[in-house]
Design a protein around this motif. Sequence first.
Motif, PDB file in Angstrom:
ATOM      1  N   ILE A   1      26.390  41.218  27.607  1.00 48.69           N
ATOM      2  CA  ILE A   1      26.226  42.008  28.837  1.00 48.69           C
ATOM      3  C   ILE A   1      27.453  41.798  29.710  1.00 48.69           C
ATOM      4  O   ILE A   1      27.986  40.681  29.787  1.00 48.69           O
ATOM      5  CB  ILE A   1      24.953  41.570  29.594  1.00 48.69           C
ATOM      6  N   ALA A   2      27.902  42.858  30.396  1.00 46.41           N
ATOM      7  CA  ALA A   2      29.027  42.716  31.318  1.00 46.41           C
ATOM      8  C   ALA A   2      28.611  41.825  32.485  1.00 46.41           C
ATOM      9  O   ALA A   2      27.652  42.147  33.194  1.00 46.41           O
ATOM     10  CB  ALA A   2      29.463  44.082  31.835  1.00 46.41           C
ATOM     11  N   PRO A   3      29.299  40.712  32.705  1.00 48.35           N
ATOM     12  CA  PRO A   3      28.891  39.803  33.784  1.00 48.35           C
ATOM     13  C   PRO A   3      29.079  40.387  35.185  1.00 48.35           C
ATOM     14  O   PRO A   3      28.216  40.221  36.050  1.00 48.35           O
ATOM     15  CB  PRO A   3      29.793  38.584  33.579  1.00 48.35           C
ATOM     16  N   VAL A   4      30.220  41.058  35.415  1.00 45.70           N
ATOM     17  CA  VAL A   4      30.546  41.559  36.755  1.00 45.70           C
ATOM     18  C   VAL A   4      30.918  43.033  36.676  1.00 45.70           C
ATOM     19  O   VAL A   4      31.838  43.408  35.946  1.00 45.70           O
ATOM     20  CB  VAL A   4      31.713  40.764  37.387  1.00 45.70           C
ATOM     21  N   ILE A   5      30.207  43.854  37.427  1.00 46.86           N
ATOM     22  CA  ILE A   5      30.507  45.286  37.505  1.00 46.86           C
ATOM     23  C   ILE A   5      31.517  45.530  38.623  1.00 46.86           C
ATOM     24  O   ILE A   5      31.356  45.032  39.739  1.00 46.86           O
ATOM     25  CB  ILE A   5      29.228  46.096  37.789  1.00 46.86           C
TER      26      ILE A   5
ATOM     27  N   ASN B   1      33.123  44.978  33.380  1.00 48.93           N
ATOM     28  CA  ASN B   1      32.753  46.125  32.550  1.00 48.93           C
ATOM     29  C   ASN B   1      34.023  46.809  32.049  1.00 48.93           C
ATOM     30  O   ASN B   1      35.044  46.853  32.753  1.00 48.93           O
ATOM     31  CB  ASN B   1      31.897  47.114  33.351  1.00 48.93           C
ATOM     32  N   LYS B   2      33.983  47.316  30.847  1.00 53.35           N
ATOM     33  CA  LYS B   2      35.192  47.890  30.230  1.00 53.35           C
ATOM     34  C   LYS B   2      35.728  49.089  31.014  1.00 53.35           C
ATOM     35  O   LYS B   2      36.932  49.369  30.994  1.00 53.35           O
ATOM     36  CB  LYS B   2      34.901  48.306  28.783  1.00 53.35           C
TER      37      LYS B   2
ATOM     38  N   PHE C   1      35.853  49.522  34.269  1.00 53.90           N
ATOM     39  CA  PHE C   1      35.973  49.169  35.690  1.00 53.90           C
ATOM     40  C   PHE C   1      36.970  50.045  36.434  1.00 53.90           C
ATOM     41  O   PHE C   1      36.822  50.286  37.629  1.00 53.90           O
ATOM     42  CB  PHE C   1      36.349  47.689  35.845  1.00 53.90           C
ATOM     43  N   ALA C   2      37.995  50.549  35.755  1.00 59.30           N
ATOM     44  CA  ALA C   2      39.019  51.354  36.432  1.00 59.30           C
ATOM     45  C   ALA C   2      38.540  52.765  36.760  1.00 59.30           C
ATOM     46  O   ALA C   2      39.012  53.378  37.718  1.00 59.30           O
ATOM     47  CB  ALA C   2      40.283  51.424  35.576  1.00 59.30           C
ATOM     48  N   SER C   3      37.588  53.280  35.977  1.00 61.66           N
ATOM     49  CA  SER C   3      37.154  54.667  36.164  1.00 61.66           C
ATOM     50  C   SER C   3      35.757  54.792  36.762  1.00 61.66           C
ATOM     51  O   SER C   3      35.360  55.880  37.188  1.00 61.66           O
ATOM     52  CB  SER C   3      37.172  55.408  34.816  1.00 61.66           C
ATOM     53  N   LEU C   4      34.997  53.698  36.815  1.00 62.28           N
ATOM     54  CA  LEU C   4      33.628  53.751  37.317  1.00 62.28           C
ATOM     55  C   LEU C   4      33.604  53.997  38.818  1.00 62.28           C
ATOM     56  O   LEU C   4      34.442  53.478  39.557  1.00 62.28           O
ATOM     57  CB  LEU C   4      32.911  52.426  37.002  1.00 62.28           C
ATOM     58  N   LYS C   5      32.630  54.782  39.272  1.00 59.47           N
ATOM     59  CA  LYS C   5      32.456  55.051  40.698  1.00 59.47           C
ATOM     60  C   LYS C   5      31.285  54.238  41.244  1.00 59.47           C
ATOM     61  O   LYS C   5      30.485  53.675  40.494  1.00 59.47           O
ATOM     62  CB  LYS C   5      32.222  56.550  40.925  1.00 59.47           C
ATOM     63  N   PHE C   6      31.192  54.189  42.557  1.00 61.64           N
ATOM     64  CA  PHE C   6      30.205  53.374  43.267  1.00 61.64           C
ATOM     65  C   PHE C   6      28.776  53.617  42.774  1.00 61.64           C
ATOM     66  O   PHE C   6      28.072  52.690  42.356  1.00 61.64           O
ATOM     67  CB  PHE C   6      30.326  53.663  44.768  1.00 61.64           C
ATOM     68  N   GLU C   7      28.328  54.873  42.808  1.00 60.56           N
ATOM     69  CA  GLU C   7      26.951  55.180  42.419  1.00 60.56           C
ATOM     70  C   GLU C   7      26.703  54.824  40.949  1.00 60.56           C
ATOM     71  O   GLU C   7      25.616  54.372  40.590  1.00 60.56           O
ATOM     72  CB  GLU C   7      26.639  56.660  42.654  1.00 60.56           C
TER      73      GLU C   7
END
Length: 440
Positions: free
Chosen positions: A189-193, A254-255, A257-263
């Motif tokens: 599991i990704a530890p930190v989002i 998380n892999k 992290f650069a493209s993920l948005k807040f929601e």
Amino acid sequence: MFMVSRRRIAALAAVAVGAWVVSACSPGDLGSSDKDSQATTLTFLVDNSDPTVKTAQGLVNAFTAKNPTIKITVETRPQGSDGDNVVKTRLATGDMSDIFWYNSGSLFQALKPEQNLATITDLSSAGDIDAAFKTTVSANGQLYGVPAGGATGGGILYNKAIYSQLSLQVPKTWADFMANNAKIKAAGIAPVIQSYQDSWTSQLFVLADFHNVSAAQPGWAGRYTANQAKYATTPAAMRGFQHLQEVHDADYLNKDFASLKFEQGLKALADGKGAHYPMLTFAVGTIAQQSPDKIKDIGFFAQPGDDASKYGLTVWEPAGIYVAKKTNGAKLDAAKKFLAFVASKEGCDAQAKAFTPSGPFLVKGCTLPADVPGAIKDMQPYFDGGNNSPALEFLSPIKGPSLEQITVEVGSGIRKADSAAELYDQDVKKQAQQLGLPGW
């Protein structure tokens, strides 16, 4: 987000259009011209956001039901910089409402409280107000405001189902937090989002660490404002940048992290795709809205530091309710009576009934409703035990405009923590000079 050239006519017109009257009469008093003629009438200026309007109306309704000889007319103003300019202009021209709702902290200090506001140090309920909040609405030893609404915490939202599955305990030191992350990663599991597509979210490891800075270096905010302390030369202040680097270098993100948005980050947390999300607790409302079936799985804890004995919460303080200095005589007495009501259990209950609180009320004896999400309830112990400190922006007017770009670089492995702290100190210097602060 964490932080007029005013178009006066347009702004003041908006206030006038948004004004309405909330009746103070009980049903038995309706139509009683004698009692109306004896009433003391106050004006109350608030911003036009839905939470503020509903909370203010709830307070007025509850107060005037108990005090039928006091009437309160509620006016609205714009939010943001336009609203700031409305407040500053009306204070400067002597046209301010009797009472008004406005920011605490450095923005409150910018109102020149000793010149423009009535002191409420002798308020009957002043002793029940949270001590940390008082520092954000005081000047030269005098109290000027009471808390409006609940506090917001900065720290770590976490997935309680993952913690239960892996038999993890809420960490009280950074070392324990990183140890939890190692176990979470081992479980796949990704530890930190992180959600750097919305770059403002990258700042939390730095901003939410400020309780730990204050605990290690009491009075640091004042020295920082006076250009006597720096991030790059204060090990405790540097730690927030180091935290960003450490979680990246350990491959705990998380892999995407650069493209993920807040929601999307909040949904990933709710869905158990990640275990931790550094964030402000206002985000709990978004989780409840987009993942209502998962809200019970979400908890919150303060960002751990290096000393478990000083573990505590960085708080984004609520706004304050103030009395304009022009308010005097019977109006001043009535205004103080209203503020005393706001800072009481009855006042807290009225606010909670009017709008779901974002965090604990900062008044002794006040409790959160039983149906608020668990992550909001998780904040209460930090207040009950006095283990909390205001975020830096409530103690200092300085916040460099490039922080979120710098923290994205550190969290992405592009820049090292020591370089980032030095760069941010330069960013801050530009802003302090623009503000005309002494010592810069």
